[in-house]
Every structure is written in structure tokens, then in C-alpha cells.
Design a protein around this motif. Structure first.
Motif, PDB file in Angstrom:
ATOM      1  N   CYS A 126       0.967  -1.080  -0.212  1.00 50.37           N
ATOM      2  CA  CYS A 126      -0.370  -0.026   0.535  1.00 50.37           C
ATOM      3  C   CYS A 126       0.764   1.213   0.090  1.00 50.37           C
ATOM      4  N   SER A 127       1.855   1.425   0.819  1.00 49.08           N
ATOM      5  CA  SER A 127       2.846   2.143   0.551  1.00 49.08           C
ATOM      6  C   SER A 127       3.031   2.311  -1.176  1.00 49.08           C
TER       7      SER A 127
ATOM      8  N   TYR B  82       1.197   2.086  -3.799  1.00 47.54           N
ATOM      9  CA  TYR B  82       0.088   2.331  -4.077  1.00 47.54           C
ATOM     10  C   TYR B  82      -0.020   3.055  -5.898  1.00 47.54           C
ATOM     11  N   HIS B  83       1.074   3.825  -5.005  1.00 48.41           N
ATOM     12  CA  HIS B  83       1.123   5.066  -6.660  1.00 48.41           C
ATOM     13  C   HIS B  83       2.586   4.500  -7.226  1.00 48.41           C
TER      14      HIS B  83
ATOM     15  N   ARG C  89      -0.046  -2.879 -10.193  1.00 48.58           N
ATOM     16  CA  ARG C  89      -0.460  -2.401  -9.088  1.00 48.58           C
ATOM     17  C   ARG C  89      -1.030  -4.183  -9.407  1.00 48.58           C
TER      18      ARG C  89
ATOM     19  N   CYS D  85      -2.677  -0.136   5.681  1.00 50.45           N
ATOM     20  CA  CYS D  85      -3.334   0.759   3.840  1.00 50.45           C
ATOM     21  C   CYS D  85      -4.908   1.052   4.077  1.00 50.45           C
TER      22      CYS D  85
ATOM     23  N   TYR E 170      -7.654   2.751  -0.775  1.00 49.86           N
ATOM     24  CA  TYR E 170      -7.026   2.063  -1.622  1.00 49.86           C
ATOM     25  C   TYR E 170      -7.175   0.421  -1.461  1.00 49.86           C
ATOM     26  N   TYR E 171      -7.088  -0.080  -3.160  1.00 49.07           N
ATOM     27  CA  TYR E 171      -8.415  -1.192  -3.288  1.00 49.07           C
ATOM     28  C   TYR E 171      -9.610  -0.865  -1.428  1.00 49.07           C
TER      29      TYR E 171
ATOM     30  N   ARG F 280     -10.743  -6.252  -1.366  1.00 50.50           N
ATOM     31  CA  ARG F 280     -10.732  -6.809   0.110  1.00 50.50           C
ATOM     32  C   ARG F 280     -11.252  -7.538   0.079  1.00 50.50           C
TER      33      ARG F 280
END
Length: 563
Positions: A351-352, A354-355, A361, A382, A386-387, A392
Motif C-alpha cells: 500500500c505504501s 500504491y502510486h 498494481r 493500508c 486503496y483497493y 478486499r
């Protein structure tokens, strides 16, 4: 899954180090003979031997060396804390129970023989059908233990009490087991919000029926592939998949193979990002092969299980590169990617980034955080954003015995909020095409192949000299709908490569050209910009040789992402 059992993992690692100090997998000096239905094997004396007929609740597990005789029971009682795989064998009768597990990879012995020359290994498993004893031998191994397993198989001999199966029956059963399986009715886990569970081995049909009628669960995690699986999967067949999905179960397909290079479990992925990416792609191909064999269709999510690890920058880069290769190859093969890990290691790392444009991804997140709350909130592991589009699964409790309909299973509890289709949702669509992606890249014979640069994406890349003629290398992609897409490109940089390489983007308004200096910014994703692409399958991005720039033009990989 054992990500949460950090202390158990550390203890297991310590034991592993102690074992590694002795020649555990060398040729043993002390052996014992194991016999079953006239089939005899020589195994190391310290291997456990379990008669499943007298112990129907025995867990067929391979985290310790063992030989299991007979069919696994319907209600195995598997303990917590199983970590990885060592080696082991199951010897069972060839009958209606095992018929569907006979495949084209199953080696069949010649008349009067108990061995075959060099049986094939697939996904850490070797199968031998011994016709004159009427038994199916399944040998599980790791790369380190494969020589030991092969040595044991080569020691086999026939003796009194053998019960032959006619050769025509063996071959007929093998042929019937390799027909195209009945597919699940749709991509898995499908659209579902509610409770599920995962367990070490796919439960028997009677167990699934009992739990379907009395438990609150409607989803089940199944380990479909990977050489790090600790338990046997005797029940996991195409018929089992069809039966469960027909009965309303949602399946969570899981791969358990390569682990973080800084962790304690094996086998490990490489610290080198390029190699790790290639390893992830290779594992995706194996996982898709397993999914297709089971009748799990395209559009399904396959979750890569990476157990807890003590993260560092280099380890994080390896894991995310591995998952990038995994994701890219799954997309190329028509599946969605998922990742399972603990909140404090793999999930935080994922998640860190994510971009982070250096990495592809994943589509879905399956996180372990044993807080006892049945929801999909990942806390500070997270971000909520995100997601967030029904992507999830939360493993909220683990290591629990539960009994429903009179049948007990040892499970981890999950809560799902998922939705899958034949392609990623349009607002989450992303696909990567490498020059090695089958059916997705075309180039003339004028384009050479090179592995020179370690900055490459995947196993190799293509190169050509500039020329004032149309000789474009094309990347093909299936775009779900007309809209705006970011085009990113990956190439190795070198002073000898072209300083004005023309990339061609096939937009709805015609081809647009963007020139890139391939002497800079190599080994990462470089954005060409956002373009309007038309829906459908076709050539979307190309690399042209028609340039006034100096040096080789390079075609390595492209990524198309919906924005």
C-alpha cells in the motif's frame, strides 16, 4: 496460512538452521522399508509413517518428512503453525477416488516394474502409477529435497501382495481425468460480501455440504498451486470446484510458492528486482495452468500468498517487483491478481507503493490482521482509499477449531467484500505487455533480442538500428472501453541506445508519436502521457525505427492504465 504466527515462524527458522547443519537430504545411512499392497520403498529411518486407514483424522502434511499410506480421511485435524514444505509421499490405491488425479503428467510403470526412469515434476509434485501394485504414488518436494524424493522412488520394488490394475484400466482412468474440466459458473471469488474461511487442505465434499447447510460461511480459500504448500490437496479436483460453486460457494484461489528474500520461508524470490519480476511472471503462468486444470475461469483473482517478513528497502523492492511480474503475466493470461500477506509486512509495503509507477498494481488485497472484527478496514496498514472498489478480503481471526453440522475444521476466518468480472473494472484497468508476452507483441526479423542490460523488464528485450522506413514493433492489448488511458513504457537505458526513440500510440484520433531518450531513466516506468484509446483488442502502442536519433531503438514493455 501462517503469516500471523511470527513467533512460530521464527522458531521454525531456528529449527531449519539446526537441521541444515546436518546432511538431512544427503543419502541416508539408516533406512527402513515401507510396504503397502506389495509396493516396497526404502525411506530414511527418521521419516514418520502414517497408516491413514487406522488414523482417519491424520493431517496429511509435508512440513515434516513422512509417508502416508491409504486415502486421506474426510475430516483431517491439521494443527496450527504449519510452515512450508520438506518432503513426503502418499501411497494410495488406484480407484474411483484417485482416478481424477491421474493426469498426463502421471508416469505409468511398465509391466513387472515398480519404477520409471525419470518421472516429471510439476509444481513440486511427482506422480507415479504403479500398475502391478495398483497404487498411485504422489511425492511432494522442494528444489532442495527433490533428489531425496527421486532416490526414494528409484528404490521401489514389487513384492508379495501386489494387486495389479490392468494397463488398459490405468490408461482409461488417466484419459478420463485429463478431459477439459467443467468450469466454475463465473470468475472467482465472484461478487460477494460476507464471511468465509481458509484452511490448509480443501475439505471433503461431505464436509463442504455440512458447512453449507449450517455455517455462516459462503466462501472458502483453496491452495491451487505452489511448492510451499504444507498440506496435501487430495480433494481438490475440477469436479470439486464445480460442485462447490454449483452449491453457492465462492472460491478464493491461492498460490503459495516463492517468499520474501529477507524472510525465513523457502523457496525465496531473488533480491534482484529484474530476476524477481521474472520469477513472479513464471509463477503466474504455473498458477493459471493450475486454475485452468481445475476449471477456474479467466477473470478470476489468484492471490499470491507471501508470508510475514522483516521488511527492508531491498526486500520491499524484491517483493513488489515479484508481484509486478505476477500481475503483468496474470493480466496477459486473462486473470486478475491478488496478494495475501500480513498487515505489518507485505500489506504495508504494497500500500505504501500504491502510486509508485515502477510497479504494476495488484487488483485485489487479502490482508491478515487478527483484530477479531469482521470487516475490510485495514487500519493504518493500508489507506481506506486503496483497493476500495470491492477489492478486499480481511483475515480477521485465525487458528480456530469450528464445528458445523457435526464436522470440525481448523480454520482462519475471513470477511470478504469483492467483485470480479472477466476484466478488471474500467476505472481500475491496467495491463502490461512485455516483448515476451505470447500473442501480444510482434516485430520483424530486423529486431534482435538481448539480455545485456540488467535494467530490462522480464527475461530479455528487443533492439534494432534506426532506418528511414516503417518497421514498427507493436504491443497488442484488449482495452475494455473507449476512454482515457495513461501509457507508460519500460526500457533499459544505455549510452549506446537511441536519444529520440519514437513511440507510437494508436488513439481514436489517429496515431500520435512521442519521442523518448532511451539513454536516461532506464529500469523504471516512464509515462508518455494520457491518450484516448478505443475499446477492443488491437495494436495500441508501437516502437518505430524511423528516427533521426543515434543508437539502437529498444522495445521492452508497455503499460496501459485507465485514468
Amino acid at each position: 496460512m501462517t503469516t500471523r504466527r511470527i513467533m512460530a515462524t521464527l522458531v521454525a527458522a531456528a529449527v531449519g538452521l539446526a537441521v541444515a547443519a546436518t546432511p538431512t537430504w544427503a543419502a541416508p545411512t539408516d533406512e527402513r522399508t515401507v510396504s503397502y499392497r506389495g509396493y516396497h520403498l526404502s525411506v530414511p529411518a527418521d521419516w514418520q509413517v502414517v497408516d491413514l486407514a487406522t488414523d482417519p483424522h491424520a493431517c496429511v502434511r509435508f512440513d515434516r518428512p513422512a509417508v502416508y499410506l491409504g486415502h486421506p480421511g474426510n475430516e483431517p485435524w491439521c494443527p496450527s503453525g504449519l510452515v512450508g514444505r520438506t518432503a513426503g509421499l502418499i501411497v494410495e490405491p488406484i480407484d474411483s477416488v484417485t482416478a481424477e488425479r491421474l493426469t498426463a503428467d502421471t508416469a505409468v510403470t511398465a509391466s513387472g516394474r515398480a519404477t520409471v526412469g525419470s518421472p516429471a515434476s510439476r509444481d513440486g509434485s511427482i506422480q507415479v502409477a504403479v500398475r502391478d501394485a495398483g497404487v498411485l504414488v504422489t511425492a511432494l518436494h522442494t528444489p532442495d529435497t527433490e533428489p531425496t524424493v527421486r532416490r526414494i522412488l528409484a528404490s521401489a520394488r514389487l513384492g508379495p501382495g501386489a494387486r495389479p490394475v490392468p494397463v488398459d484400466d490405468v490408461r482409461a482412468e488417466a484419459r478420463s481425468a485429463t478431459v477439459t474440466p467443467s468450469a466454475a459458473p463465473g470468475p472467482q471469488p465472484g461478487t460477494y460480501t460476507g464471511k468465509g474461511f481458509d484452511t490448509c487442505t480443501a475439505p471433503a465434499q461431505s464436509t463442504m455440504d455440512a458447512w453449507r447447510n449450517s455455517s455462516p460461511y459462503r466462501a472458502v480459500g483453496i491452495y491451487i498451486s505452489g511448492s510451499s504448500r504444507s498440506c496435501a490437496q487430495a480433494n481438490l479436483t475440477a469436479s470439486w470446484v464445480t460442485n462447490q460453486t454449483s452449491n453457492g460457494w465462492h472460491l478464493i484461489p491461492i498460490e503459495l510458492d516463492r517468499q520474501a528474500p529477507c524472510g525465513t520461508r523457502t523457496p525465496k524470490m531473488s533480491y534482484d528486482p529484474a530476476t524477481a519480476r521474472s520469477e513472479g511472471a513464471a509463477r503466474a503462468s504455473s498458477a493459471v495452468s493450475a486454475a485452468r486444470t481445475l476449471g477456474i475461469p479467466g477473470g478470476s483473482v489468484i492471490y499470491n500468498d507471501i508470508e510475514h517478513y522483516p521488511s527492508s528497502e531491498s526486500c520491499k523492492a524484491a517483493v513488489l517487483s515479484y508481484l509486478s511480474g505476477w500481475t503483468e503475466r496474470l493480466h496477459a493470461l486473462g486473470y486478475l491478481s491478488g496478494m495475501y500477506s500480513s498487515g505489518s509486512s507485505g500489506v504495508r509495503d504494497l500500500c505504501s507503493a500504491y502510486h509508485d509507477s515502477r510497479y504494476a498494481r495488484v487488483d485485489h488485497l487479502f490482508f491478515a490482521w487478527w483484530n477479531g472484527v469482521a470487516d475490510t478496514d485495514a487500519g493504518d496498514y493500508c489507506a481506506d482509499a486503496y483497493y476500495a472498489n470491492r477489492q478486499r478480503i480481511h483475515q480477521y481471526t485465525g487458528d480456530s477449531h469450528e464445528t458445523w453440522g457435526g464436522v470440525r475444521i481448523y480454520i482462519d476466518r475471513d470477511y470478504l467484500d469483492v467483485s470480479t468480472g472477466t476484466t478488471p473494472p474500467p476505472d481500475g484497468f491496467s495491463t502490461t505487455v512485455d516483448n515476451t508476452t505470447t500473442g501480444r507483441f510482434t516485430a520483424s526479423a530486423n529486431w534482435g533480442t538481448s539480455t545485456y542490460s540488467a535494467q530490462r523488464h522480464g527475461t530479455d528485450y528487443r533492439f534494432a538500428t534506426p532506418t528511414p522506413a516503417s518497421d514498427t514493433a507493436w504491443y497488442r492489448a484488449d482495452v475494455p472501453e473507449t476512454g482515457s488511458y495513461e501509457i507508460s513504457v519500460w526500457y533499459p537505458a544505455d549510452p549506446g541506445y537511441n536519444d529520440a526513440t519514437p513511440y507510437i500510440v494508436a488513439t481514436t484520433g489517429g496515431n500520435q508519436t512521442v519521442r523518448v531518450n532511451q539513454r536516461l531513466n532506464g529500469g523504471r516506468w516512464v509515462s508518455l502521457g494520457v491518450f484516448t484509446l478505443g475499446a477492443g483488442d488491437g495494436n495500441k502502442v508501437g516502437v518505430s525505427r524511423w528516427t533521426s536519433g543515434v543508437g539502437y531503438v529498444v522495445a521492452d514493455a508497455v503499460r496501459i492504465t485507465r485514468v
